[in-house]
Design a protein around this motif. Structure first.
Motif, PDB file in Angstrom:
ATOM      1  N   LYS A   1       0.830  -1.203   0.000  1.00 31.50           N
ATOM      2  CA  LYS A   1       0.000   0.000   0.000  1.00 31.50           C
ATOM      3  C   LYS A   1       0.863   1.251   0.000  1.00 31.50           C
TER       4      LYS A   1
ATOM      5  N   GLU B   1       2.204   1.681  -3.510  1.00 31.92           N
ATOM      6  CA  GLU B   1       1.158   2.064  -4.461  1.00 31.92           C
ATOM      7  C   GLU B   1       0.742   3.523  -4.281  1.00 31.92           C
ATOM      8  N   LYS B   2       0.816   4.017  -3.046  1.00 30.75           N
ATOM      9  CA  LYS B   2       0.413   5.399  -2.768  1.00 30.75           C
ATOM     10  C   LYS B   2       1.624   6.251  -2.367  1.00 30.75           C
ATOM     11  N   ARG B   3       2.756   5.940  -2.982  1.00 31.14           N
ATOM     12  CA  ARG B   3       4.000   6.618  -2.609  1.00 31.14           C
ATOM     13  C   ARG B   3       3.966   8.119  -2.887  1.00 31.14           C
ATOM     14  N   ASP B   4       3.117   8.548  -3.830  1.00 27.31           N
ATOM     15  CA  ASP B   4       3.053   9.972  -4.127  1.00 27.31           C
ATOM     16  C   ASP B   4       2.465  10.785  -2.972  1.00 27.31           C
ATOM     17  N   GLU B   5       1.888  10.081  -1.967  1.00 31.45           N
ATOM     18  CA  GLU B   5       1.309  10.763  -0.809  1.00 31.45           C
ATOM     19  C   GLU B   5       2.245  10.736   0.411  1.00 31.45           C
TER      20      GLU B   5
END
Length: 202
Positions: A59, A62-66
């Motif tokens: 997770k 997958e949401k590393r931009d956050e």
């Protein structure tokens, strides 16, 4: 060994946010064992603990931009793992209640005398113990089929295996459960016949 905070955590998270797999590996290696130990203490299952921690890191990737919105990545990882661990325990509790519910619905059709009730409660435990003793994949297939009422095709899709493999796991699981129940002295009564008939139906 406890995880150690990174001295330049923000820079590491920035690299991960930009897709740097090496930086992500550093994060994973630093926290994985501590998180797995934490979830193991919560759930009592090493396999479940490792699976939960891996899911959390997936997770994160997958949401590393956050990631740059997170102030303390260590605290954030522990919160994610704790929440997933609690969800797992809640799901196990729901599974147990479903097991009791379907068993009770069958038993209600039979006129039982008072002394049968103690054996019924024991039978719940016997069956649950037999299910828990199954190999991991067999247990997953059985619970999806009998507790969640998934079809063979749905189970195959859920676990990324073939329908034939699902059938094989189900056959082996049913055989193991029958043998476990038959070995118990409480199983020698009409309730056993009813349960084994139910388990045999697909």
């Amino acid at each position: 060994m406890a995880a150690q905070p990174f001295k330049e955590e923000h820079k590491l998270l920035k690299r991960i946010a930009e897709g740097d797999e090496r930086a992500f590996s550093q994060l994973f290696d630093n926290y994985y064992r501590t998180l797995a130990d934490f979830v193991f203490r919560l759930t009592g299952s090493l396999e479940v603990a490792e699976e939960i921690v891996q899911e959390v890191f997936v997770k994160i990737w997958e949401k590393r931009d956050e990631l740059l919105k997170i102030k303390k990545i260590g605290d954030y990882l522990f919160i994610l793992c704790r929440n997933r661990g609690v969800s797992y325990l809640r799901q196990r509790a729901r599974d147990y209640m479903r097991l009791r519910a379907y068993a009770q619905s069958e038993i209600n059709e039979i006129e039982l005398e008072n002394h049968h009730l103690a054996r019924t409660e024991r039978l719940y435990v016997i069956i649950e113990q037999a299910i828990c003793a199954l190999p991991s994949q067999q247990q997953k297939v059985f619970r999806l089929a009998k507790l969640n009422h998934f079809s063979h095709a749905e189970i195959a899709n859920q676990l990324s295996i073939s329908v034939e493999t699902v059938k094989k796991h189900m056959k082996l699981a049913l055989r193991s459960i029958r043998e476990s129940v038959k070995e118990n002295e409480y199983a020698i009564n009409s309730i056993l016949i009813l349960f084994l008939w139910f388990f045999s139906c697909m």
